[in-house]
Design an enzyme around this catalytic site. Structure first.
Site, PDB file in Angstrom:
ATOM      1  N   VAL A 133      80.315  52.779  -8.991  1.00 31.18           N
ATOM      2  CA  VAL A 133      80.903  51.604  -8.348  1.00 31.18           C
ATOM      3  C   VAL A 133      82.314  52.003  -7.930  1.00 31.18           C
ATOM      4  CG1 VAL A 133      79.649  49.621  -9.222  1.00 31.18           C
ATOM      5  CG2 VAL A 133      81.207  50.801 -10.713  1.00 31.18           C
ATOM      6  N   CYS A 134      82.665  51.763  -6.693  1.00 32.20           N
ATOM      7  CA  CYS A 134      83.873  52.407  -6.183  1.00 32.20           C
ATOM      8  C   CYS A 134      84.613  51.499  -5.223  1.00 32.20           C
ATOM      9  CB  CYS A 134      83.518  53.652  -5.383  1.00 32.20           C
ATOM     10  SG  CYS A 134      82.381  54.731  -6.211  1.00 32.20           S
ATOM     11  N   THR A 135      85.821  51.911  -4.844  1.00 28.63           N
ATOM     12  CA  THR A 135      86.541  51.279  -3.742  1.00 28.63           C
ATOM     13  C   THR A 135      87.010  52.381  -2.803  1.00 28.63           C
ATOM     14  OG1 THR A 135      87.323  49.545  -5.234  1.00 28.63           O
ATOM     15  CG2 THR A 135      88.442  49.764  -3.115  1.00 28.63           C
TER      16      THR A 135
END
Ligand SMILES: *[C@@H]1O[C@H](CO)[C@@H](O)[C@H](O)[C@H]1NC(C)=O
Ligand SMILES: *[C@@H]1O[C@H](CO)[C@@H](O)[C@H](O)[C@H]1NC(C)=O
Ligand SMILES: *[C@@H]1O[C@H](CO)[C@@H](O)[C@H](O)[C@H]1NC(C)=O
Ligand SMILES: *[C@@H]1O[C@H](CO)[C@@H](O)[C@H](O)[C@H]1NC(C)=O
Ligand SMILES: *[C@@H]1O[C@H](CO)[C@@H](O)[C@H](O)[C@H]1NC(C)=O
Length: 391
Positions: free
Chosen positions: A138-140
């Site tokens: 899960v990333c930005t």
């Protein structure tokens, strides 16, 4: 849509005991002085020589990180044992997955075999280890262009280890803690010349983010949907032999001789095995895209549009035309902090501060990488925020 999250939530509860989930009400604030972090947080650099045989080119990295690789595999086996105490799945992993490797493209197959030899981790387990990064990150990611200088910025937080075990004693995500011990930058070289840079975890052959000087940079964020993931993997095993890991495609594009436009076209159209987001930056005006991928198609591609006021793109793990999942909204706080800058003033420092602001920075964030597609430069820092939001 939240199917996989649900499975993971069950894993989480099994591995923690009910009642240990903290209050989900983060305090949003924008950091202003996170950059530059202390020197000690910089990730180490390695080189991979593409002229060396695939079997041996990872040896230095794997030797260096042998212990955390083994710790991580042990933790995965521990989780597996919680959901399948009979050991049936583990038997499949050890007996059946090695034959799956024969379907991998030759270069990746040989690399994975070499990693298994050097690390002492059984082949099937190295395969699982590689698949699991495709499914659980899960990333930005942020792409922005400064309208005064034309400079492009492409940065990402890598958040990893969601629901994969909670350390009750230290109040940390067990897997995230291990990953912080095995992250690094690598420059791929060929014929003595630098080809591209990426940052990653030891033992993993795909590309989660990378940059090619003068051409483009890209990062990959996971997209949670029902199609793909385990379903795609199963389908691939039984019929579609040509389906491809999204992170292999990213690496192929950085390794090969692709222009920005060719990279965009290929990332948009090549059939892949799991849905994902490719975030791409070029070096020209408004060259920046979010490509939302299904297995076969690109949905509502979104481009930078400075004239229209869209001077940056920010992608977490939700489709840009939909609202983010209510319990995991890193988009609104991220945009709020980006909006404190402007097209005229945006800088690397500001973007690092945004990516260091809770909950964009959270307890799963293991590193932040900043890439410059114009120069090929890459700068990565280990991240650790025990007081931040839990994910
Ligand atoms: C908690 O952290 C301490 C210090 O880093 C470490 O020695 C200990 O093993 C950790 N506890 C668990 C359960 O991993
Ligand atoms: C790479 O592509 C460029 C332009 O498309 C071409 O001029 C060049 O010869 C190619 N290089 C190689 C090594 O294929
Ligand atoms: C994707 O394309 C392949 C062939 O190119 C086809 O067999 C498959 O059914 C398609 N999958 C989806 C989800 O449309
Ligand atoms: C940030 O600014 C953009 C453009 O003005 C606007 O559309 C968006 O709603 C803003 N986001 C937040 C969270 O304030
Ligand atoms: C990789 O990044 C380093 C550090 O920013 C830089 O010095 C080097 O030129 C980059 N390599 C390539 C191939 O762009």
């Amino acid at each position: 849509m939240k199917y996989r999250l649900l499975i993971l939530a069950v894993l989480f509860i099994l591995s923690t005991g009910v009642g240990s989930i903290p209050d989900p009400s983060p305090q949003y604030g924008c950091e202003t002085e996170a950059y530059p972090p202390l020197e000690q947080f910089k990730l180490p650099w390695f080189q991979i020589d593409l002229d060396a045989s695939p079997r041996t080119r990872w040896t230095e990295i794997i030797t260096t990180y042998k212990d955390p690789i083994n710790d991580l595999v042990d933790q995965l086996l521990h989780l597996l044992n919680l959901v399948d105490p009979s050991g049936t799945i583990l038997k499949i992993i050890d007996d059946v997955l090695p034959t799956l490797v024969l379907k991998f493209p030759k270069e990746y197959r040989e690399e994975i075999e070499g990693i298994s030899e050097v690390s002492g981790v059984k082949l099937g387990r190295v395969v699982v280890y590689n698949i699991f990064y495709e499914l659980f990150s899960v990333c930005t990611s942020i792409v922005a262009q400064n309208s005064q200088t034309g400079e492009h910025f492409h940065a990402r937080n890598l958040d990893f280890g969601l629901f994969m075990g909670w350390d009750l004693e230290n109040h940390t995500w067990t897997v995230s803690e291990i990953l912080r011990r095995m992250e690094y930058n690598v420059e791929f070289v060929r014929g003595g010349q630098g080809v591209f840079n990426m940052s990653s975890f030891a033992g993993y052959v795909g590309t989660l983010n990378g940059v090619k000087a003068g051409q483009f940079s890209l990062s990959l964020n996971e997209r949670f949907v029902l199609e793909g993931g385990f379903v795609g993997l199963f389908e691939w095993i039984v019929k579609h032999e040509d389906l491809y890991f999204p992170t292999w495609l990213a690496r192929d594009i950085l390794t090969g001789n692709y222009t920005y436009q060719q990279a965009l076209d290929t990332l948009s159209t090549r059939a892949i095995l799991a849905p994902c987001y490719y975030i791409v930056s070029g070096v020209g005006h408004n060259e920046g895209w979010i490509i939302t991928r299904g297995l076969n198609e690109s949905l509502y591609p979104l481009q930078l549009d400075q004239e229209g006021g869209r001077w940056y793109l920010l992608e977490t793990n939700y489709d840009h035309w939909k609202k983010p999942f209510i319990l995991d909204n890193r988009r609104t706080p991220g945009e709020k902090c980006m909006n404190e800058s402007s097209a005229d003033t945006i800088s690397k420092e500001h973007i690092f501060n945004v990516l260091s602001s809770d909950p964009v920075l959270n307890q799963l964030t293991v590193f932040t990488t900043m890439m410059n597609p114009q120069t090929g430069e890459m700068e990565s820092y280990r991240q650790y925020c025990p007081t931040c939001y839990i994910w």
